[in-house]
Design an enzyme around this catalytic site. Structure first.
Site: not given
Ligand code: 1CP
Length: 376
Positions: A39, A48, A85, A162
């Site tokens: 983002r 997006r 994700d 989750y």
């Molecule tokens: O609103 C949007 O556009 C969505 C935002 C978003 C993005 C860009 C989410 C929602 N996920 C992602 C991509 C993503 N998630 C990647 C892509 C590759 C990169 O790194 O560029 C990866 C590897 C993840 C992994 C992910 N998703 C994790 C593990 C890493 C971490 O941050 O600890 C976790 C916990 C998630 C869950 C998730 N997905 C999205 C959100 C906002 C969250 C976190 C929610 C929370 O805090 O509980």
């Protein structure tokens, strides 16, 4: 596409990222950033919006490919990470994932009782995740050969958080109620998730990923004993069960538990994890000390990955960023027998929304430049 390689020679690897993991000489330190496609990038926000929802973006081969390549095209990064994700796996098990604006992920169904385990759709899970290997195959036709592709999954414990809580949670009381009061139920769920992740990560490797990373983002809510019972054994089982090499090429495994740096020695002692992620709260010399007495399956030194504070990248000016990069490299160098080998620069967690892309470009370039003053 992967083609069988019969005379693969590790010394010919071009990727700085993989060379660092194999302890080979490098021209500069490799760097990539967790959430590098996200983002903070205006081009991500635009696509997006066009896609309508986050899941539309994740499941569309052309769009997910385009988003993966965005940070590669913009910055001099040394690795690409698949745009997807961790939560697509529970979605494929039938829990119904959606992303609520400004709220984050939400599941339509959750796991509450042991009988809910029977409702999880794990048979032929790749039928519902086929878009992921399709994206990977497409990416491999577009990525430069020196830029490896990182595949990934959540850790079983993090996905269970989750699946039980249904969304992000403040104190994880639902999963802890099950874990503390009914550990058999907890282990049954973790076993089911582990088996699906093994299938899923093997499919990613077979489609062309050069390495895979397990995000144990919520491992840090556990006591160290519970981490050793409910998280690390399942991560270990995954790393033991997935391809150690594919078409004759070794596939390194990365594991990142946020918030439990003092367990890094235990993580290294599994010997099946090649790269250990380090968040920003401990010095890399401490992490190196904890890993010193362990080697990986292939008798390599454990590689460390991290550990710049993502908030520094959000709020710091360029001199502050440079100072911290110098400190991190210096601390690692001293503790690693005066060499920067087996280090991959990264943040200690993901790039935060509103981070200035110019600062990301600056960070990548100074890590490359400054590292050239050190032996590698
Ligand atoms: O609103 C949007 O556009 C969505 C935002 C978003 C993005 C860009 C989410 C929602 N996920 C992602 C991509 C993503 N998630 C990647 C892509 C590759 C990169 O790194 O560029 C990866 C590897 C993840 C992994 C992910 N998703 C994790 C593990 C890493 C971490 O941050 O600890 C976790 C916990 C998630 C869950 C998730 N997905 C999205 C959100 C906002 C969250 C976190 C929610 C929370 O805090 O509980």
């Amino acid at each position: 596409m992967n083609t069988p390689q019969t005379n693969f020679n590790i010394n010919n690897i071009k990727s700085t990222f993989l060379r660092s993991i194999f302890g080979l000489q490098n021209q500069h330190l490799p760097i990539w950033l967790m959430r590098q496609a996200g983002r903070y990038l205006p081009e991500y926000l635009a696509i997006r919006n066009k896609a309508g929802s986050f899941m539309n973006l994740c499941t569309n081969v052309d769009l997910a490919t385009e988003v993966t390549l965005m940070p590669i095209n913009r910055f001099n990064l040394d690795a690409a990470i698949l745009f997807s994700d961790i939560l697509v796996v529970p979605d494929a098990m039938g829990l119904g994932l959606s992303f609520v604006e400004n709220e984050g992920p939400r599941f339509a169904k959750t796991i509450n009782t042991i009988s809910d385990l029977n409702t999880l759709q794990t048979d032929n899970i790749m039928d519902r995740l086929q878009y992921v290997p399709n994206i990977i195959k497409n990416l491999k036709t577009k990525l430069p050969t020196n830029i490896p592709l990182i595949g990934f999954s959540g850790s079983p414990f993090t996905l269970a958080c989750y699946m039980i809580e249904g969304a992000s949670s403040k104190n994880h009381s639902k999963i802890k109620a099950i874990m503390y009061n009914n550990s058999d139920f907890m282990h049954q769920l973790l076993t089911i998730i582990t088996n699906s992740i093994i299938t899923y990560l093997n499919a990613q490797i077979e489609a062309g990923c050069d390495t895979v990373m397990i995000f144990d983002s919520w491992g840090g809510i556990l006591t160290d004993r519970d981490f050793l019972e409910f998280s690390l054994p399942y991560i270990t089982q995954i790393c033991k069960s997935i391809h150690n090499s594919y078409n004759g090429i070794p596939i390194p495994k990365i594991s990142f538990t946020r918030g439990l740096n003092h367990m890094i020695g235990n993580i290294a002692s599994t010997k099946v994890i090649d790269v250990i992620g380090v968040d920003w709260t401990c010095n890399l010399s401490y992490a190196r000390e904890l890993t010193e007495s362990h080697t990986t399956t292939n008798s390599n030194k454990v590689t460390l990955q991290g550990n710049l504070d993502p908030v520094l990248l959000l709020v710091g000016d360029k001199p502050a960023l440079k100072k911290q990069v110098e400190r991190i490299l210096h601390d690692y160098y001293i503790s690693n027998n005066e060499s920067l080998n087996n280090l991959i620069f990264n943040l200690g967690h993901g790039v935060l929304p509103h981070t200035n892309p110019d600062h990301v470009a600056y960070l990548v370039d100074i890590v490359h430049d400054i590292s050239m003053n050190f032996k590698m």
